[in-house]
Design a protein around this motif. Sequence first.
Motif, PDB file in Angstrom:
ATOM      1  N   ASP A  97       0.828  -1.204   0.000  1.00 49.38           N
ATOM      2  CA  ASP A  97       0.000   0.000   0.000  1.00 49.38           C
ATOM      3  C   ASP A  97       0.867   1.260   0.000  1.00 49.38           C
ATOM      4  O   ASP A  97       0.608   2.199  -0.746  1.00 49.38           O
ATOM      5  CB  ASP A  97      -0.914   0.025   1.237  1.00 49.38           C
ATOM      6  CG  ASP A  97      -2.177  -0.810   1.021  1.00 49.38           C
ATOM      7  OD1 ASP A  97      -2.241  -1.510  -0.014  1.00 49.38           O
ATOM      8  OD2 ASP A  97      -3.075  -0.750   1.882  1.00 49.38           O
ATOM      9  N   ASN A 100       2.406   1.705  -3.439  1.00 54.71           N
ATOM     10  CA  ASN A 100       1.366   2.096  -4.406  1.00 54.71           C
ATOM     11  C   ASN A 100       0.979   3.562  -4.261  1.00 54.71           C
ATOM     12  O   ASN A 100       0.934   4.302  -5.237  1.00 54.71           O
ATOM     13  CB  ASN A 100       0.099   1.263  -4.186  1.00 54.71           C
ATOM     14  CG  ASN A 100       0.129   0.000  -5.019  1.00 54.71           C
ATOM     15  OD1 ASN A 100       0.877  -0.074  -5.999  1.00 54.71           O
ATOM     16  ND2 ASN A 100      -0.665  -0.990  -4.637  1.00 54.71           N
ATOM     17  N   LYS A 131      -4.175  -2.293   6.067  1.00 59.11           N
ATOM     18  CA  LYS A 131      -4.383  -1.775   4.717  1.00 59.11           C
ATOM     19  C   LYS A 131      -5.123  -0.449   4.742  1.00 59.11           C
ATOM     20  O   LYS A 131      -6.034  -0.260   5.555  1.00 59.11           O
ATOM     21  CB  LYS A 131      -5.199  -2.786   3.895  1.00 59.11           C
ATOM     22  CG  LYS A 131      -4.423  -4.050   3.625  1.00 59.11           C
ATOM     23  CD  LYS A 131      -5.222  -4.994   2.770  1.00 59.11           C
ATOM     24  CE  LYS A 131      -4.345  -6.137   2.290  1.00 59.11           C
ATOM     25  NZ  LYS A 131      -5.077  -7.019   1.389  1.00 59.11           N
ATOM     26  N   ASN A 134      -9.001   4.521   3.067  1.00 56.23           N
ATOM     27  CA  ASN A 134      -8.967   5.829   2.427  1.00 56.23           C
ATOM     28  C   ASN A 134      -8.022   6.755   3.169  1.00 56.23           C
ATOM     29  O   ASN A 134      -7.625   6.495   4.303  1.00 56.23           O
ATOM     30  CB  ASN A 134     -10.372   6.420   2.259  1.00 56.23           C
ATOM     31  CG  ASN A 134     -11.028   6.693   3.589  1.00 56.23           C
ATOM     32  OD1 ASN A 134     -10.406   7.202   4.509  1.00 56.23           O
ATOM     33  ND2 ASN A 134     -12.294   6.325   3.697  1.00 56.23           N
ATOM     34  N   LYS A 148      -8.778   6.633  -2.337  1.00 54.99           N
ATOM     35  CA  LYS A 148      -9.713   5.590  -1.919  1.00 54.99           C
ATOM     36  C   LYS A 148      -9.269   4.250  -2.481  1.00 54.99           C
ATOM     37  O   LYS A 148      -8.895   4.145  -3.646  1.00 54.99           O
ATOM     38  CB  LYS A 148     -11.111   5.890  -2.484  1.00 54.99           C
ATOM     39  CG  LYS A 148     -11.966   6.733  -1.583  1.00 54.99           C
ATOM     40  CD  LYS A 148     -13.374   6.781  -2.157  1.00 54.99           C
ATOM     41  CE  LYS A 148     -14.219   7.796  -1.415  1.00 54.99           C
ATOM     42  NZ  LYS A 148     -15.361   8.222  -2.216  1.00 54.99           N
ATOM     43  N   ARG A 149      -9.352   3.228  -1.642  1.00 51.11           N
ATOM     44  CA  ARG A 149      -9.015   1.903  -2.133  1.00 51.11           C
ATOM     45  C   ARG A 149     -10.121   1.387  -3.051  1.00 51.11           C
ATOM     46  O   ARG A 149     -11.304   1.552  -2.799  1.00 51.11           O
ATOM     47  CB  ARG A 149      -8.849   0.928  -0.964  1.00 51.11           C
ATOM     48  CG  ARG A 149      -8.649  -0.521  -1.423  1.00 51.11           C
ATOM     49  CD  ARG A 149      -8.482  -1.471  -0.274  1.00 51.11           C
ATOM     50  NE  ARG A 149      -7.224  -1.281   0.418  1.00 51.11           N
ATOM     51  CZ  ARG A 149      -6.050  -1.777  -0.003  1.00 51.11           C
ATOM     52  NH1 ARG A 149      -5.978  -2.479  -1.113  1.00 51.11           N
ATOM     53  NH2 ARG A 149      -4.953  -1.571   0.690  1.00 51.11           N
ATOM     54  N   ASN A 150      -9.661   0.767  -4.160  1.00 51.16           N
ATOM     55  CA  ASN A 150     -10.587   0.075  -5.041  1.00 51.16           C
ATOM     56  C   ASN A 150      -9.942  -1.278  -5.314  1.00 51.16           C
ATOM     57  O   ASN A 150      -9.042  -1.393  -6.133  1.00 51.16           O
ATOM     58  CB  ASN A 150     -10.782   0.885  -6.328  1.00 51.16           C
ATOM     59  CG  ASN A 150     -11.716   0.193  -7.291  1.00 51.16           C
ATOM     60  OD1 ASN A 150     -12.569  -0.586  -6.885  1.00 51.16           O
ATOM     61  ND2 ASN A 150     -11.523   0.463  -8.580  1.00 51.16           N
ATOM     62  N   ASN A 152      -7.305  -3.739  -5.184  1.00 48.09           N
ATOM     63  CA  ASN A 152      -5.902  -3.567  -4.834  1.00 48.09           C
ATOM     64  C   ASN A 152      -5.273  -2.306  -5.415  1.00 48.09           C
ATOM     65  O   ASN A 152      -4.065  -2.144  -5.394  1.00 48.09           O
ATOM     66  CB  ASN A 152      -5.101  -4.813  -5.229  1.00 48.09           C
ATOM     67  CG  ASN A 152      -5.304  -5.916  -4.201  1.00 48.09           C
ATOM     68  OD1 ASN A 152      -5.387  -5.633  -2.988  1.00 48.09           O
ATOM     69  ND2 ASN A 152      -5.441  -7.140  -4.671  1.00 48.09           N
ATOM     70  N   ASN A 153      -6.125  -1.460  -5.967  1.00 46.99           N
ATOM     71  CA  ASN A 153      -5.632  -0.196  -6.495  1.00 46.99           C
ATOM     72  C   ASN A 153      -6.171   0.959  -5.664  1.00 46.99           C
ATOM     73  O   ASN A 153      -6.998   0.766  -4.785  1.00 46.99           O
ATOM     74  CB  ASN A 153      -6.071  -0.024  -7.947  1.00 46.99           C
ATOM     75  CG  ASN A 153      -5.270  -0.947  -8.840  1.00 46.99           C
ATOM     76  OD1 ASN A 153      -4.054  -1.029  -8.716  1.00 46.99           O
ATOM     77  ND2 ASN A 153      -5.981  -1.655  -9.718  1.00 46.99           N
ATOM     78  N   PHE A 154      -5.693   2.118  -6.013  1.00 49.30           N
ATOM     79  CA  PHE A 154      -6.194   3.312  -5.336  1.00 49.30           C
ATOM     80  C   PHE A 154      -6.686   4.331  -6.347  1.00 49.30           C
ATOM     81  O   PHE A 154      -6.078   4.512  -7.397  1.00 49.30           O
ATOM     82  CB  PHE A 154      -5.097   3.931  -4.462  1.00 49.30           C
ATOM     83  CG  PHE A 154      -4.742   3.078  -3.285  1.00 49.30           C
ATOM     84  CD1 PHE A 154      -5.515   3.112  -2.133  1.00 49.30           C
ATOM     85  CD2 PHE A 154      -3.662   2.204  -3.342  1.00 49.30           C
ATOM     86  CE1 PHE A 154      -5.209   2.304  -1.054  1.00 49.30           C
ATOM     87  CE2 PHE A 154      -3.352   1.386  -2.262  1.00 49.30           C
ATOM     88  CZ  PHE A 154      -4.127   1.431  -1.117  1.00 49.30           C
TER      89      PHE A 154
END
Length: 432
Positions: A97, A100, A131, A134, A148-150, A152-154
């Motif tokens: 995280d 990323n 994890k 947001n 914001k987490r989506n 495994n992406n942000f």
Amino acid sequence: MYTAKINNFLKKKKYPLYFFILAIFFSVYAFTVNRINSYNISIKNNFDFFLRSNEFKNIKEFVFENLNSPYKEYSYIVENNDTIEKILKKHNVTTDDINNIASAVVRKKLTNIFAGTEVKFVIKEESGNKKIVNLFYPINAITSVEIKRNKNNFIISENTLKLEKKEIISSNTIKNNLYSSAVEAGIEPNIIVEFANIFGFEVDFQRDIRVGDKFEVHYERFVDENGIVKNTGKIIYASMFVNNRELSLYNFKFKNKEGYYDVDGKSVIKTLMKTPINGARLSSSFGMRKHPILGFNKLHQGTDFAAPRGTPIMASGSGVITRAQKYKGYGNYVSIRHNSTYVTAYGHMSKFGRGIRKGVRVTQGQTIGYVGSTGMSTGPHLHYEVISNGKRINSQRLKLPTGKVLNNEARNRFEIERIKIDVKIASLRKNK
Ligand SMILES: [Zn+2]
């Protein structure tokens, strides 16, 4: 057996005892609440109030926090040298995280965070891994970043506050100095600085101000939807009652030239004299020349006026003496700060004027010294410099944004504008 006892107890209708137990329960509860909040809450008398109060909210949060929710909300105040990456590391967020998010904010140039601002985020703890759900932080007064987490992406977005312009009026009586009295009136520091700058040619804030003097300022504020001031705009009107006179200045823009003018349409910016000496002739102008002593070509960063030794030299504008001493090749040297932009300097004096020393306020035309030939000089002359924002400029080509007094069309427009401002401030004063 136990149930039978209770039945028995109820049959005996010992309700008073029942209430007594309840009362004890509430007392203990109240005691606990007191311990938690260090507040003195009397449940007996203030139960309704208590339900609506912050104390109850705190307890609610306290309870929810202990429900073992996998989500935890954090509010972190940025410290010097913090980065988003460092903050997340401090909170043991998973390396994936952190990497990323860190690379995404670098890519989008959203890395600016400032000490003292608040970073908010929610972390979800999943089988020991922390994890980010947001993350929210401001990058300037009106823009914040939301991550914001989506899966495994942000998803990264920038939110710009919708600010409303408000025109306000603020005034105060000076008790100690302008700055503290202005702060007391709730005026933002950058407006105070601007205010002092506008009056720079007129008022010496160190010497002229007396306790009991007054000021008033009408300016723009930009507030967010919660009414919180996020930025300030320009000063529209500013007034000072100092030295037993009132000076009111109005912002006015005409043909893309903006400035501050008094009620008579006179600009606050006073011209500096082109020739601060009488009976002199210009002997060397600003520009490249062969230096009379050094012998090589050098930029002459001032203007020379040849005049007999002892000829009085005048302050070319009102201001405060910043230097009156021997200084480098200038010999006896005086410099005067006129406002935040302009400084003038005078070299090779034979002697200084009466009372001329650092920190003294002088008025335009006042004698500050006498022509001489001290320092690197071949004969009696005045070396005169005009320094604009730290840069020496040609005093003979100096065009100060004066217009001195507005006239014709500009004056007519100014009168209309001034009346509008007067009406506006009168109503603002009334509604204060
Ligand atoms: Zn010179």
